[in-house]
Design an enzyme around this catalytic site. Structure first.
Site, PDB file in Angstrom:
ATOM      1  CD  GLU A  99      -2.738  -0.998   2.560  1.00 28.33           C
ATOM      2  OE1 GLU A  99      -3.905  -0.647   2.404  1.00 28.33           O
ATOM      3  OE2 GLU A  99      -2.249  -1.268   3.676  1.00 28.33           O
TER       4      GLU A  99
ATOM      5  CG  ASP B 112      -4.280   3.119   2.022  1.00 29.11           C
ATOM      6  OD1 ASP B 112      -4.531   4.328   2.180  1.00 29.11           O
ATOM      7  OD2 ASP B 112      -4.791   2.225   2.712  1.00 29.11           O
TER       8      ASP B 112
ATOM      9  CB  CYS C 239      -7.829  -6.487  -1.957  1.00 28.80           C
ATOM     10  SG  CYS C 239      -6.569  -5.778  -0.896  1.00 28.80           S
TER      11      CYS C 239
HETATM   12  C1  PEP Z   1      -6.486  -0.375  -0.106  1.00 23.37           C
HETATM   13  O1  PEP Z   1      -5.843   0.496   0.489  1.00 23.37           O
HETATM   14  O2  PEP Z   1      -6.499  -0.495  -1.361  1.00 23.37           O
HETATM   15  C2  PEP Z   1      -7.310  -1.324   0.654  1.00 23.37           C
HETATM   16  C3  PEP Z   1      -7.919  -2.322   0.063  1.00 23.37           C
HETATM   17  O3  PEP Z   1      -7.431  -1.085   1.992  1.00 23.37           O
HETATM   18  P1  PEP Z   1      -8.503  -0.056   2.623  1.00 23.37           P
HETATM   19  O4  PEP Z   1      -9.349   0.464   1.505  1.00 23.37           O
HETATM   20  O5  PEP Z   1      -9.247  -0.822   3.648  1.00 23.37           O
HETATM   21  O6  PEP Z   1      -7.582   0.977   3.212  1.00 23.37           O
HETATM   22 MG    MG Z   2      -5.613   0.363   2.629  1.00 22.31          MG
END
Ligand code: PEP
Ligand code: MG
Length: 592
Positions: free
Chosen positions: A433, A457, A504
Site C-alpha cells: 500500500e 492506499d 484488493c
Molecule cells: C487499499 O488500500 O487499497 C485497501 C484495500 O485497503 P482499505 O481500503 O481498507 O484501506
Molecule cells: Mg488500505
C-alpha cells in the site's frame, strides 16, 4: 430539470419510483410543570405505560425481522437501552424533583445523553448515539400519542427519502412497499446501510441535501451500485437507468447460473475472483454472487454489530470461525486491524496533523501488543475451521513482518500450553500500500508468503492525494503511470520469486483497469461482492495474448488520460454495451 446527487452506495440495485419524504420529529418538547403530588404520580405512571408500549412495539418489529440477524441484533440493543435502569431512574427523578411532565423529562435526559455522545471523538462511538435517539423518540411519541409508523400506512411502493433514518424505522419497513432508500446522512456501515443490504433494497446514503431538494411524489432514480441519485430525471436518464435496472435484474437472475463457473479469460487463463467483506455475515452471500474466496476481510468493522462493546478475542474468534466455515475449503484472507487514517480510532489520541501519515495499521498493532495479541490468538484458534491466511496492512519494512512472525509462533506455543485448540499457523502475507513496499518488494518477499496490492492506499501515497479529501479527489487516479508501474514491478518480482500476488483495492473492479491488471499477471482480483458478476463477465471477454502486450505498452505512456483512452479503444469492441455506457457516463462525471 433533473437534479443529480452522488453519495455513498450502501446497498446495490437500481430502482425508479415516487419519492416518499419522511420527517423525523425533533426530540425536544415544551416544558410542562406539575402542580400537585397527584400529577407527579400520574406522570410516573404515564412514563411506565410508554415504556411498556415501546417495549411491545420493539418486540413486534423484532418478530418482523426474525430472518435478518442484523435487524434482530439491533432491536435487541434497543430493548436493552430501553430497560437501562440508570436512564429510567434519571427520568423518574426529573419528574419527581423538577416536577415536569414525563415527555419533557425524557427529552431532557435524552438531550443530556446526546450531548455526552457529541463530545466523543471517535466517530464510530459517536455514531452510536442514533440508537439512543431512536429509542428516545419512540418513547416520546408514545407519550404524546403521535404516529411514528407513518410508513406502515403506505399503499403503493415508494423510494424513501429522509435526512436520516432511525435504525428501528429501517428495520420496521416492509420490503414489499419499499423500492429504495436515500438519506442525507449515514455511511456505508451505518445501520440503515447494513439493513438495506440484508433486505436487498437499493440504498444510497451521505447525499448531504437530497431531503431538502426532493418533492413528495416526484420520480426518483436510485442507483445503489454507483451511489447516484437523480430527482426528476429526463428521458435520456430514465432510458439509461431503466436499461441498467433491467440488466441488473437479469444479471441477478443469471448470477445463480454463472455462480458455479470459475472466472477465466477467453483464452482460458483462470483468475481467482474473490470478495472484499466487512461483516462476517456477508460471507453467506459470496457463493451466490459467484465469488471464489475472500481476498480481503476488513476486521475493523467487527465491533460495529455489538454497539458499546470494545472488540475482544472472543468476538473476533466467532466472526472468523463463521467466515472460515462458510468458505471452506476456499481461502479467506483476514487482514489484521487497520485502524487510523480514515478508519475510526477508538481511544487513540487524534493529535496528528496528518493521520494518513501517522499512527495507523500495523504501526498501531505493533505498538499495542496487548490488543494485537488478542486478534492473533483469535486468528490461530479460528484457523482450524477453514483455509485462513493472515494479511498485514501498511507495511513499509521487513522488520514489521518478522515481528508478527515471531508473535504468531509465541502465541501458538502459549495456546498449546493453555490447552486451547488451534489450527496450523496460517500463511502470512502483506499488503502493498506504500511506495516503500512496492519499490522495495524484493526486500520484503523473503519474509512474506503472499502479497496483495492495496491500490487505494498505494494511489494515495504515490500521488500524495488524501483519498478522503474533496479538494484533491480529482487527482486521485489509480491509472496514473507511477501507480501502474509499481503494480508491474510488484507482479513481476512476485512471479520471479514464485509468490502469489493479488489486488484488493477499488481498482480491481474498474472495467478499464482490469485488462491491465490481468496483463501484469496478477493471480487474483478481490472486489466488492456485488460487482463479482460484472467483473467475471469482463474477464471472460479478455484475451491474455492481447492484454499482456497492451499492459506493457501502457507502461510507456505519460498520463492516465492517455492510458485510459488506449485501454478504452481496446475494450470498445469487447465489453457489453451497458458496461461501455457506464464507462462513458463515468467519464462524463469525471469531467464535471
Ligand atoms: C487499499 O488500500 O487499497 C485497501 C484495500 O485497503 P482499505 O481500503 O481498507 O484501506
Ligand atoms: Mg488500505
Amino acid at each position: 430539470m433533473s437534479i443529480r446527487f452522488t453519495g455513498t452506495p450502501a446497498s446495490p440495485g437500481v430502482s425508479i419510483g415516487p419519492a416518499f419524504l419522511l420527517n423525523v420529529e425533533e426530540i425536544r418538547v415544551k416544558k410542562r410543570t406539575l402542580k400537585t403530588g397527584e400529577e407527579v404520580e400520574i406522570e410516573l405512571e404515564r412514563f411506565n405505560d410508554a415504556l411498556e408500549k415501546t417495549r411491545s412495539e420493539l418486540e413486534s418489529i423484532s418478530e418482523q425481522v426474525s430472518d435478518i440477524i442484523e435487524g434482530q441484533q439491533l432491536i435487541e440493543v434497543h430493548i436493552l437501552l430501553l430497560n437501562d435502569p440508570s436512564i429510567i431512574s434519571e427520568v423518574q427523578n426529573r419528574i419527581k424533583n423538577e416536577q415536569v411532565s414525563a415527555e419533557y423529562a425524557v427529552s431532557a435526559v435524552l438531550y443530556d445523553i446526546l450531548e455526552r455522545f457529541n463530545a466523543i471523538k471517535d466517530p464510530y462511538l459517536r455514531n452510536r448515539s442514533v440508537d439512543v435517539r431512536d429509542v428516545g423518540r419512540r418513547v416520546i411519541a408514545n407519550l404524546l400519542g403521535t404516529e411514528t409508523e407513518a410508513l406502515s400506512t403506505l399503499k403503493s411502493p415508494v423510494i424513501l427519502v429522509a435526512r436520516d433514518l432511525d435504525p428501528s424505522q429501517t428495520a420496521g419497513l416492509s420490503r414489499r412497499q419499499l423500492l429504495g432508500i436515500v438519506t442525507d446522512l449515514g455511511g456505508s456501515t451505518s445501520h440503515t446501510a447494513i439493513l438495506a443490504r440484508s433486505m436487498g433494497i437499493p440504498a444510497v446514503v451521505a447525499l448531504n441535501d437530497v431531503a431538502e431538494s426532493a418533492v413528495p411524489g416526484q420520480i426518483i432514480i436510485i442507483d445503489g451500485i454507483h451511489g447516484n441519485v437523480i430527482l426528476d430525471p429526463d428521458d435520456e436518464e430514465l432510458d439509461f437507468y431503466s436499461r441498467l435496472k433491467k440488466r441488473y435484474n437479469i444479471a441477478e437472475a443469471e448470477i445463480a447460473l454463472n455462480a458455479e463457473s470459475p472466472a477465466a479469460t477467453a483464452d482460458g487463463k483462470r483468475v481467482e475472483l474473490s470478495a472484499n467483506i466487512e461483516f462476517s455475515l456477508e460471507a453467506d452471500q459470496i457463493r451466490r454472487f459467484g465469488g471464489y474466496g475472500i481476498g480481503l476481510f476488513r476486521t475493523e468493522f467487527i465491533r460495529l454489530l455489538t454497539p458499546g462493546v470494545e472488540d475482544n478475542e472472543e468476538m473476533h474468534y466467532r466472526a472468523y470461525k463463521h467466515v472460515l466455515q462458510t468458505m471452506n475449503p476456499e481461502p479467506v484472507i483476514i487482514r489484521t486491524l487497520d485502524l487510523g487514517g480514515d478508519k475510526f480510532l477508538s481511544s487513540i489520541p487524534t493529535v496528528e496533523k496528518n493521520p494518513f501519515l501517522g499512527w495507523r495499521g500495523i504501526r498501531i498493532c505493533l505498538d499495542r501488543p496487548e490488543k494485537f495479541t488478542g486478534q492473533l490468538r483469535a486468528l490461530l484458534r479460528a484457523a482450524r475451521h477453514g483455509n485462513a491466511r493472515i494479511m498485514l496492512p501498511m507495511i513499509t519494512g521487513y522488520d514489521q513482518v518478522l515481528k508478527v512472525t515471531v508473535m504468531l509462533e509465541n502465541i501458538a506455543a502459549e495456546l498449546d500450553r493453555e490447552g486451547v485448540p488451534r489450527g496450523d499457523i496460517p500463511q502470512l502475507g502483506i499488503m502493498v500500500e506504500t511506495p516503500a513496499a512496492a519499490i522495495g518488494i524484493d526486500i520484503l518477499l523473503p519474509y512474506t508468503d503472499f502479497v496483495s496490492i492495496g491500490s487505494n492506499d498505494l494511489t494515495q501515497y504515490t500521488l500524495a492525494v488524501d483519498r478522503g479529501s474533496p479538494y484533491v479527489s480529482k487527482l486521485f487516479d489509480s491509472l496514473h503511470p507511477a501507480v501502474i508501474r509499481q503494480i508491474d514491478i510488484v507482479a513481476r518480482k512476485c512471479r520471479e520469486a514464485g509468490k502469489w500476488v493479488g489486488i484488493c483495492g477499488q481498482m480491481a473492479s474498474d472495467p478499464l483497469a482490469i485488462p491491465l491488471l490481468l496483463g501484469y499477471g496478477l493471480n487474483e482480483l478481490s472486489v466488492p461482492m456485488t460487482l463479482i458478476p460484472d467483473v467475471k463477465e469482463i474477464i471472460s471477454v479478455i484475451r491474455m495474448s492481447e492484454v499482456v502486450p497492451l499492459a506493457q505498452k501502457a507502461l510507456t505512456m505519460e498520463s492516465s488520460d492517455e492510458i485510459r483512452k488506449y485501454v478504452l479503444d481496446y475494450v470498445r469492441s469487447k465489453y457489453p454495451d451497458v458496461i461501455l455506457d457506464e464507462i462513458h457516463r463515468e467519464k462524463i462525471d469525471r469531467g464535471r
